[in-house]
Design a protein around this motif. Sequence first.
Motif, PDB file in Angstrom:
ATOM      1  N   UNK A  77       0.859  -1.183   0.000  1.00 54.99           N
ATOM      2  CA  UNK A  77       0.000   0.000   0.000  1.00 54.99           C
ATOM      3  C   UNK A  77       0.899   1.239   0.000  1.00 54.99           C
ATOM      4  N   UNK A  78       0.567   2.208  -0.834  1.00 55.75           N
ATOM      5  CA  UNK A  78       1.259   3.498  -0.839  1.00 55.75           C
ATOM      6  C   UNK A  78       0.246   4.582  -0.492  1.00 55.75           C
ATOM      7  N   UNK A  79       0.495   5.303   0.585  1.00 55.03           N
ATOM      8  CA  UNK A  79      -0.377   6.397   1.012  1.00 55.03           C
ATOM      9  C   UNK A  79       0.371   7.708   0.810  1.00 55.03           C
ATOM     10  N   UNK A  80      -0.174   8.579  -0.034  1.00 53.17           N
ATOM     11  CA  UNK A  80       0.459   9.864  -0.352  1.00 53.17           C
ATOM     12  C   UNK A  80      -0.452  10.988   0.130  1.00 53.17           C
ATOM     13  N   UNK A 101      -1.176  -3.429 -11.793  1.00 57.89           N
ATOM     14  CA  UNK A 101      -0.661  -4.781 -11.550  1.00 57.89           C
ATOM     15  C   UNK A 101      -1.145  -5.343 -10.218  1.00 57.89           C
ATOM     16  N   UNK A 102      -1.787  -4.509  -9.390  1.00 56.43           N
ATOM     17  CA  UNK A 102      -2.336  -5.022  -8.138  1.00 56.43           C
ATOM     18  C   UNK A 102      -2.059  -4.180  -6.915  1.00 56.43           C
ATOM     19  N   UNK A 103      -1.362  -3.066  -7.057  1.00 59.87           N
ATOM     20  CA  UNK A 103      -1.063  -2.226  -5.911  1.00 59.87           C
ATOM     21  C   UNK A 103      -2.264  -1.424  -5.432  1.00 59.87           C
ATOM     22  N   UNK A 104      -2.170  -0.912  -4.220  1.00 63.81           N
ATOM     23  CA  UNK A 104      -3.239  -0.090  -3.637  1.00 63.81           C
ATOM     24  C   UNK A 104      -2.678   1.298  -3.338  1.00 63.81           C
ATOM     25  N   UNK A 105      -3.232   2.296  -3.991  1.00 68.07           N
ATOM     26  CA  UNK A 105      -2.805   3.680  -3.825  1.00 68.07           C
ATOM     27  C   UNK A 105      -3.868   4.460  -3.067  1.00 68.07           C
ATOM     28  N   UNK A 106      -3.457   5.136  -1.997  1.00 71.42           N
ATOM     29  CA  UNK A 106      -4.350   5.968  -1.195  1.00 71.42           C
ATOM     30  C   UNK A 106      -3.883   7.412  -1.319  1.00 71.42           C
ATOM     31  N   UNK A 212     -12.185   2.996  -6.371  1.00 67.23           N
ATOM     32  CA  UNK A 212     -12.517   2.164  -7.521  1.00 67.23           C
ATOM     33  C   UNK A 212     -11.337   1.288  -7.906  1.00 67.23           C
ATOM     34  N   UNK A 213     -11.685   0.181  -8.524  1.00 66.13           N
ATOM     35  CA  UNK A 213     -10.659  -0.738  -9.014  1.00 66.13           C
ATOM     36  C   UNK A 213     -10.086  -0.218 -10.327  1.00 66.13           C
ATOM     37  N   UNK A 214      -8.778  -0.384 -10.478  1.00 67.51           N
ATOM     38  CA  UNK A 214      -8.092  -0.056 -11.727  1.00 67.51           C
ATOM     39  C   UNK A 214      -7.374  -1.328 -12.160  1.00 67.51           C
ATOM     40  N   UNK A 215      -8.044  -2.085 -13.040  1.00 68.13           N
ATOM     41  CA  UNK A 215      -7.571  -3.415 -13.444  1.00 68.13           C
ATOM     42  C   UNK A 215      -7.401  -4.285 -12.205  1.00 68.13           C
ATOM     43  N   UNK A 216      -6.172  -4.701 -11.869  1.00 70.29           N
ATOM     44  CA  UNK A 216      -5.978  -5.594 -10.719  1.00 70.29           C
ATOM     45  C   UNK A 216      -5.763  -4.852  -9.403  1.00 70.29           C
ATOM     46  N   UNK A 217      -5.625  -3.545  -9.469  1.00 72.79           N
ATOM     47  CA  UNK A 217      -5.348  -2.765  -8.276  1.00 72.79           C
ATOM     48  C   UNK A 217      -6.515  -1.897  -7.840  1.00 72.79           C
ATOM     49  N   UNK A 218      -6.195  -0.933  -6.970  1.00 75.04           N
ATOM     50  CA  UNK A 218      -7.246  -0.092  -6.381  1.00 75.04           C
ATOM     51  C   UNK A 218      -6.677   1.285  -6.064  1.00 75.04           C
ATOM     52  N   UNK A 219      -7.507   2.309  -6.287  1.00 79.50           N
ATOM     53  CA  UNK A 219      -7.178   3.672  -5.882  1.00 79.50           C
ATOM     54  C   UNK A 219      -8.257   4.162  -4.921  1.00 79.50           C
ATOM     55  N   UNK A 220      -7.836   4.589  -3.743  1.00 81.83           N
ATOM     56  CA  UNK A 220      -8.736   5.178  -2.751  1.00 81.83           C
ATOM     57  C   UNK A 220      -8.446   6.667  -2.694  1.00 81.83           C
TER      58      UNK A 220
END
Length: 290
Positions: A77-80, A101-106, A212-220
Motif C-alpha cells: 500500500x502506498x499512502x500519499x 498490476x495489483x497495488x493499492x494507492x491511497x 474504484x478498481x483499476x484493473x488488478x489494483x485499487x485507488x482510494x
Amino acid sequence: MNNFQKVFFAAVSILFLIGGTLWFHNNYELKDIEEYTGFRGEARSNHLFAARVFLKRMGIPAEKKDGLFKLPSTDSVILIDTERATLPQKTLDELMRWVKRGGHLIIRARTPDFESTDANEDSTNSEGKADKAKKNEVTLLPNFKPDFFEKALGIRLFSSVTIDEEELPIKVQLPERKQALDLDLDFFYPLQASHNADYQQNYKKKVFWHEERVENGRISLLASLDFLGNSALDKADHAELLWYLVHRQHEQPQAVWLIHQDDMPPLWQLLWKHAWPFVIAVLLLVPLTI
C-alpha cells in the motif's frame, strides 16, 4: 558598633525575613501548569508519524518514504498525503502501472487554489448565496485543475462543506462492519466522479471517500486525510479507519509506504542515506592525504 546595636540589627533583619516569608507564602503558591509545547523529533516535521507507529504496533510493516524512486511489490500500500505537484510524469506513469498490476494507492484530493474559490463565489449573487446556504447546496468549482490521478478517475470538486459541531462525528458505514465508525471531519470539498465507484462514503449525499478498481489494483481517493494526522489519529475512530483503509485491497499488506512530502530531498541527505560509507571514506581521506 557596640553589642546592643549588633543585636538590634540582627533582630530587625530576622523580623524582616520572617515577615517577607509570611507575605510571600500568603500571596504565592507552587502550582504545576501544563503547557503545550508541540511535537518533538520526527513528529514535528512528519504529520504521519503517529500513523506509522500505530500500524507497526498492529503488526503492519509501515515505513516513511521521502520519494518514489523505487516502488514496492504490488501486494503493498502506498499512502500519499501531498498535493503531488512535484512528482514527475514518469513517476506518475510508473505508479499507475504499479496500481494496475495489483497495488493499492491511497491519496487525497488536491486543495483548490483561491482563484477557484473566488471564481465560484463571484459567480453567485448574495441572494443566491443565502438560498444555497439555507438548503446546504454546493456547486462545482469551475477552475479546479485535477492532477494525473484525478483525471484518471474523472474527479471534480464541489464547493466546500462545513459540518456543524452538533452533527459531529459523522458516521462511516463499512461493508465488513455492522456498526458504523465515527469520523471527526468538520470541513471538506465533496467529490464528483465520472466513473462508477467500487466503494463510496458520503455525508448527506456529498461524497468524501471515492474508491474504484483499476484493473488488478485499487485507488482510494478521499476528500481529506487530516484525520490521519498526529493530533487527530487518536480521536473518534480514526485509527480503526486507517487500519481498514490499508486492508481494502490486501488482506495482509506486505508493506505500507507513508509519504508526507514529495519534494526532492537535499543532495547531502540523499548521499548520506544511500552512500554513507563513501561519504565517510572521503572525509577520512582528506586528513590522511594532508
